[in-house]
Design a protein around this motif. Structure first.
Motif, mmCIF file in Angstrom:
data_model
loop_
_atom_site.group_PDB
_atom_site.id
_atom_site.type_symbol
_atom_site.label_atom_id
_atom_site.label_comp_id
_atom_site.label_asym_id
_atom_site.label_seq_id
_atom_site.Cartn_x
_atom_site.Cartn_y
_atom_site.Cartn_z
ATOM 1 N N ASP A 241 -25.767 -35.316 -57.640
ATOM 2 C CA ASP A 241 -25.278 -35.141 -59.008
ATOM 3 C C ASP A 241 -26.426 -34.914 -59.986
ATOM 4 O OD1 ASP A 241 -22.727 -35.458 -58.097
ATOM 5 O OD2 ASP A 241 -22.473 -37.511 -58.844
ATOM 6 N N ALA A 244 -27.529 -31.417 -59.709
ATOM 7 C CA ALA A 244 -26.521 -30.514 -60.261
ATOM 8 C C ALA A 244 -26.586 -30.473 -61.784
ATOM 9 C CB ALA A 244 -25.132 -30.946 -59.796
ATOM 10 N N ARG A 245 -27.015 -31.581 -62.386
ATOM 11 C CA ARG A 245 -27.136 -31.626 -63.844
ATOM 12 C C ARG A 245 -28.452 -31.033 -64.320
ATOM 13 N NH1 ARG A 245 -24.698 -36.925 -63.121
ATOM 14 N NH2 ARG A 245 -26.781 -37.834 -63.103
#
Length: 832
Positions: A241, A244-245
Motif C-alpha cells: 500500500d 501504491a501511494r
C-alpha cells in the motif's frame, strides 16, 4: 490409571524422515487431499449438522490474526477469512495450518513420564493426578533442601500470549504462580536487544516491530533487515500500500529478500555493520544541516549539559550544593516487556533534581523545562567544570563515521550512504527494523542508533513518520495480585556460571529444577545447544513442562503435560497497545489436554498456593480491564467478547511524543543516557562510560580478523520463512510440502570454490557443533554468508542442529542471544 509404555509419539530422526518422504510423495501426486485434514478443509463439504463459526486465530507474537473457524459436528473443519474483521486481517499459511496442528497425531495427548534418556522420546503414560503429584513432590523436596529460588521457569516466549492462559511471564495466572511460589523467572534473552535499545532512548515499554502501516503522507519506507513478506505475511500489505501511494521503499539487508525484490533502493551492508551505517547517516545529516533543531530542543535531551569530569548530566544539585537525589543514580530495568508489571520498565518516578541546560535568555544555567531559550550547541562552565550539550557530544561522537570511513566498515559506496541519509532527513519516514541486524553482539546499538537517527530528523510523533511503535496497555495492576512479591528475572545466558559456582553476580543461585512452559527457546530455539545440555540441563535434578507438540524442549522433560491448542481455549491478546482481541474457544479440549491456566491452578493447589487462584478467568480478565485508561474507550470484557476486536488508536501512547512527552526519566528523548544500566542487572561488569551514546563496535565473532573467522570463513545467519513462526507448525504436513527439510542457502560462487553442488547434503560446522542440510544455490545470498531457514527440530535434521553452531557470547548490557554472530564453514556431508 497409569498405562504401560507409550508407543513413542515423539518425533525422532527416523520417523521424521519417513514422514517427509511420504509427504513429498503425496505432494508429487497432488497430495494435499491425501492429508488427513485435506478433505475437512474443503469449503463445499456437505454438513451433517448446523455449521458453527467461531472467531479465533494465532496467539503468537506475530499479528495474532483473527479468522473464522468453522465447526461441524464438534470438529473444526475450515479456517477462512473473517470478512468483517475491522483490522483487515487474513490468516496466512501458518494460520490456516492450525487444523493440522490441532488434530496432529504427534500432539502431546496425555500426561507422560520419561522412562528413557532425556531427549530420547521414551515415555510412560500416567494420569493427571499422578503427574501433578510427581511434580509437586519433586518441587517440594527441592524447595525444602535448596529454597524456592532453586526452581527455574522458562516461560513460553511467543508460543501463547494470552492474558489469562498465556505462557509468557506477565500473563495473569503464569505470573501469579511464579511469584507466589518464589520460583526463579529466567529471561530467555531472545530478540531483546532491539527493544531495549529503543527503550533506552524513548523510555517506557516501547518496542519497535518489523512491520507497520505507513501513512498517506509517508515519503519513504525503510526496512532494516526485515523480510516481512515471508515472516509476517499479514503485514506485507502495508508495504504494498505504501508503494501504491507513491512512497519509496528502501531495504537494508545483506540478503536479497522478497521485500528487497520490490525495493526502489536495496542496500547490502556487511552483516553486523548496521549501527555504523545509522551513525554515518546521523553524521551526514549534521554535516549537511538537515537536522531538526526545533525538535531536538523541544523534545530531546540535546540541550542538557554533560559534565566533562564524569560524563554525567549536570544537575540542579551541582549548582545549589544540595545533596544529590539518589533517584538519579538508581536507574534499573527489570528485563521484562509486559505492561502490567509496574517495576518491569524504567522508573516513572522522576527526580526533582533536574538536569541542567544553558539558557541563552539569562546566559546562565537553568533546570530542564525552566529555561526560556535552551541552547543546543556549546560548552559552558558550571561551578568550574566545563560542560557540553548532549547534542554536541553526539555530533562529536559520530564525526568519525564519514561516508568514506563507513564505506570500509559496511562495504557500501559512500554516495549510497549520503543518499540514504538524505532520504532519512526528508521526513516523514517510516523505519521498520527486523530482528536480523540486532542478532549480533552489537544489536543493542541498532535500537539506540535508529531511535537517535529518528530523533535527529524530528521523525518521531509525527503523522506518517517514525516507526511502528507498540506501547503499553494500562491494565489494572492490582489484577496481578500485589500481595505477592514480584520476581526479578535472571539471564539464561548467565546461568552457566551460576550452575558451576552457585553465584550469579552477588546473588546466591543454583537451579535444581526447571519448568519449561511451552518455551522453544529453552533448547532448540536458543543458542549453543551442546553447552545448554551439558552445562545447564544435565545439571538439573528435575525438569517438568507443558507443550502441545514434542518439541526439542518438551523432549527434555521428566514429566510432560499436554497443553491445549489455541482453538481449545478462550483468551484476550493485544497488538502493541493498539488492539485488544477476544479469541473464542472453538472446540472442547481433545484427548486429556488442558488450558495453560488450568495447569497453573492445579500446580498451585498441589503446592498449597490456591489462595491466590480463587477468581475465575473471566473475573481476572474483568479486573485487569478495570482501569481508567480502558474505561475511557468503553472497554469491558463483555464489550470485547461482543466485538472480538477493539481498535484503540486514541489511546495509543506514541501519540504523546507529538506533545513532547516520553516515558523516560526526563520526559524527553534520551539519545544520551545519563545512567546506563544492563537490561538484566545481576552485577556483571560493563563499560559504563561507553554506554552514554550509541556507538559501533564489531560483532564479537562474525567479523573479519577474529580468530573464529580466520578458522571458519562464513557468517552463518538464519532467516524466517512463511512455513513456520519460530518452531510453530514445524510438523504441519501442508507446511512440509513446500519446505520438507532443513536447507542451507549459499552463493553459487562460494559453493564452486568449496566444490559443493546444488542439491547435495552438506555439513555446516564450527568448534561448537554442526548441522546437516540440503544445499540450495542462491544468488540472493551475500558472498561469504550462509543462510538457513529457522524453526526445525533436532529430529528433522539428518544430523546435528542449527542451534549447536550458535554462540553463547553476549553483550552484558543487552543480555541477548547473538544468533547470527556466528562463524562457520561448510563441506560436503559423507553420511556416517
Amino acid at each position: 490409571m497409569s498405562g504401560g509404555k507409550e508407543l513413542k509419539p515423539s518425533l525422532t530422526r527416523r520417523s521424521f524422515l519417513k514422514t517427509t518422504g511420504a509427504v513429498a510423495g503425496a505432494a508429487a501426486l497432488g497430495g494435499v487431499a491425501a492429508t488427513q485434514l485435506g478433505g475437512l478443509a474443503q469449503a463445499d463439504e456437505p454438513s451433517s449438522s448446523d455449521e458453527q463459526v467461531f472467531i479465533n486465530g494465532c496467539m503468537y507474537a506475530c499479528s495474532k490474526c483473527l479468522g473464522e473457524v468453522v465447526v461441524r459436528d464438534g470438529k473444526a473443519v475450515q479456517i477462512r477469512t473473517w470478512k468483517k474483521n475491522p483490522a483487515g486481517e487474513r490468516p496466512c499459511a501458518k494460520g490456516r495450518a492450525h487444523l493440522q496442528t490441532l488434530y496432529s497425531e504427534d500432539r502431546v495427548k496425555y500426561p507422560l513420564r520419561r522412562v528413557g534418556e532425556r531427549g530420547a522420546g521414551e515415555w510412560e503414560r500416567i494420569t493427571w493426578e499422578e503427574a501433578i503429584d510427581l511434580i509437586a513432590t519433586n518441587v517440594k523436596e527441592i524447595t525444602e533442601k535448596y529454597g524456592s529460588q532453586a526452581i527455574g521457569v522458562m516461560s513460553g516466549g511467543n508460543g501463547c500470549e494470552g492474558l489469562v492462559n498465556g505462557t509468557g511471564f506477565g500473563s495473569l495466572l503464569n505470573t501469579r504462580l511464579i511469584n507466589a511460589a518464589g520460583w526463579t523467572w529466567i529471561s530467555f534473552c531472545a530478540d531483546d536487544a532491539l527493544a531495549y535499545g529503543m527503550q533506552q532512548v524513548l523510555g517506557g515499554p516501547y518496542f519497535i516491530w518489523a512491520y507497520g502501516q505507513a501513512d498517506v503522507s509517508t515519503k519513504t519506507f525503510i526496512r532494516w533487515s526485515s523480510n516481512v513478506g515471508p515472516s509476517i505475511p499479514a503485514n506485507w500489505k502495508g508495504v504494498v500500500d505504501a508503494k501504491a501511494r507513491g512512497a519509496k521503499l528502501v531495504v537494508v539487508d545483506p540478503t536479497y529478500t522478497a521485500v528487497a525484490s520490490k525495493a526502489d533502493m536495496w542496500i547490502r551492508p556487511r552483516p553486523g555493520s548496521d549501527p555504523a551505517l545509522m551513525l554515518a547517516c546521523i553524521n551526514v545529516i549534521n554535516e549537511e544541516g538537515l537536522q531538526d533543531e526545533e525538535y531536538l530542543i523541544k523534545n530531546t535531551v540535546g540541550p542538557v549539559l554533560v559534565r566533562s569530569d564524569n560524563h554525567r548530566f549536570v544537575r540542579l544539585s551541582d549548582i545549589t550544593g544540595e545533596p544529590r537525589d539518589p533517584k538519579v543514580d538508581q536507574a534499573e530495568h527489570m528485563g521484562g516487556v509486559y505492561a502490567a508489571i509496574p517495576e518491569a520498565m524504567p522508573t516513572e518516578d522522576h527526580s526533582d533534581d533536574l538536569p541542567v541546560v544553558w539558557d541563552a535568555a539569562t546566559n546562565a544555567p537553568a533546570g530542564l523545562g525552566q529555561a526560556a531559550e535552551p541552547v543546543l550547541h556549546g560548552t559552558f562552565e558550571v561551578n568550574g567544570v566545563p560542560c557540553t550539550t548532549s547534542y554536541d557530544l553526539l555530533v562529536e561522537s559520530v564525526a568519525q563515521y564519514t561516508p568514506e570511513y563507513t564505506a570500509e566498515i559496511c562495504e557500501i559506496e559512500p554516495d549510497v550512504i549520503r543518499e540514504l541519509a538524505r532520504l532519512c532527513a526528508d521526513t516523514p519516514v517510516i523505519h521498520a527494523p527486523g530482528y536480523g541486524s540486532q542478532a549480533f553482539n552489537n544489536g543493542l546499538q541498532v535500537g539506540r542508533a535508529l531511535a537517535t537517527l529518528m530523533a535527529v530528523t524530528g521523525d518521531l510523533g509525527i503523522k506518517g513518520g517514525g516507526s511502528p511503535i507498540t506501547a503499553r496497555m494500562y491494565f489494572n495492576e492490582d489484577a496481578w495480585d500485589n500481595r505477592i512479591k514480584r520476581q526479578r528475572p535472571v539471564s539464561r545466558l548467565a546461568l552457566y556460571e551460576a550452575q558451576k559456582t552457585g553465584k550469579m553476580g552477588d546473588r546466591d543461585l543454583r537451579l535444581h529444577a526447571l519448568y519449561i512452559d511451552g518455551s522453544g527457546v529453552s533448547v532448540g530455539g536458543g543458542v549453543d545447544l551442546n553447552r545448554v545440555k551439558e552445562e545447564f540441563l544435565d545439571t538439573l535434578d528435575f525438569i517438568f513442562g507443558a507443550d502441545i507438540a514434542f518439541t526439542d524442549s518438551a523432549l527434555q522433560c521428566d514429566v510432560l503435560l499436554p497443553a491445549c491448542h489455541a482453538y481449545e481455549k478462550s483468551d484476550i491478546t493485544h497488538n502493541g497497545g493498539v488492539m485488544l482481541k477476544w479469541h473464542e474457544q472453538v472446540i472442547e479440549p481433545l484427548y486429556e489436554c488442558k488450558p495453560d491456566g488450568e495447569l497453573y491452578r492445579l500446580l498451585a493447589k498441589a503446592l498449597g498456593l490456591d489462595e491466590y487462584f480463587q477468581l475465575t478467568n473471566d473475573e481476572l480478565l474483568s479486573w485487569a480491564l478495570d482501569s481508567d485508561w480502558f474505561k475511557s474507550a468503553g472497554v469491558t470484557l463483555d464489550a470485547l467478547k461482543e466485538k472480538k476486536i477493539m481498535y484503540l488508536p486514541g489511546l495509543f501512547k506514541p501519540s504523546l511524543p507529538s506533545q513532547g512527552i516520553y516515558e523516560t526519566a526526563t520526559g524527553k528523548v534520551e539519545f544520551y543516557v545519563d545512567y546506563p544500566v544492563p537490561r538484566i542487572n545481576y552485577g556483571q561488569e560493563y563499560d559504563f562510560d561507553a554506554e552514554h551514546l550509541p556507538h559501533f563496535y564489531p560483532p564479537s565473532e562474525a567479523w573479519p580478523g577474529t580468530p573464529e573467522m580466520e578458522k571458519y570463513p562464513f557468517v552463518l545467519m538464519s532467516t524466517r520463512v512463511h512455513q513456520r513462526y519460530h518452531h510453530a507448525c514445524f510438523q504441519a504436513p501442508w507446511m512440509l510440502e513446500t519446505d520438507p527439510e532443513p536447507t542451507v542457502r549459499i552463493n553459487p560462487a562460494d559453493a564452486e570454490k568449496k566444490g559443493i553442488e546444488d542439491g547435495v547434503y552438506a555439513e555446516v560446522f564450527n568448534d561448537r557443533g554442526h548441522a546437516v542440510a540440503k544445499v540450495q544455490y542462491s544468488e540472493a545470498v551475500r558472498p561469504g554468508t550462509l543462510v538457513y531457514p529457522k524453526g526445525w527440530m533436532a529430529a528433522q535434521h539428518k544430523a546435528g542442529h542449527w542451534s549447536e553452531l550458535t554462540t553463547s557470547k553476549f553483550d552484558p548490557v543487552a543480555c541477548n542471544n547473538s544468533y547470527t554472530d556466528c562463524a562457520a564453514d561448510i563441506r560436503v556431508w559423507n553420511e556416517r
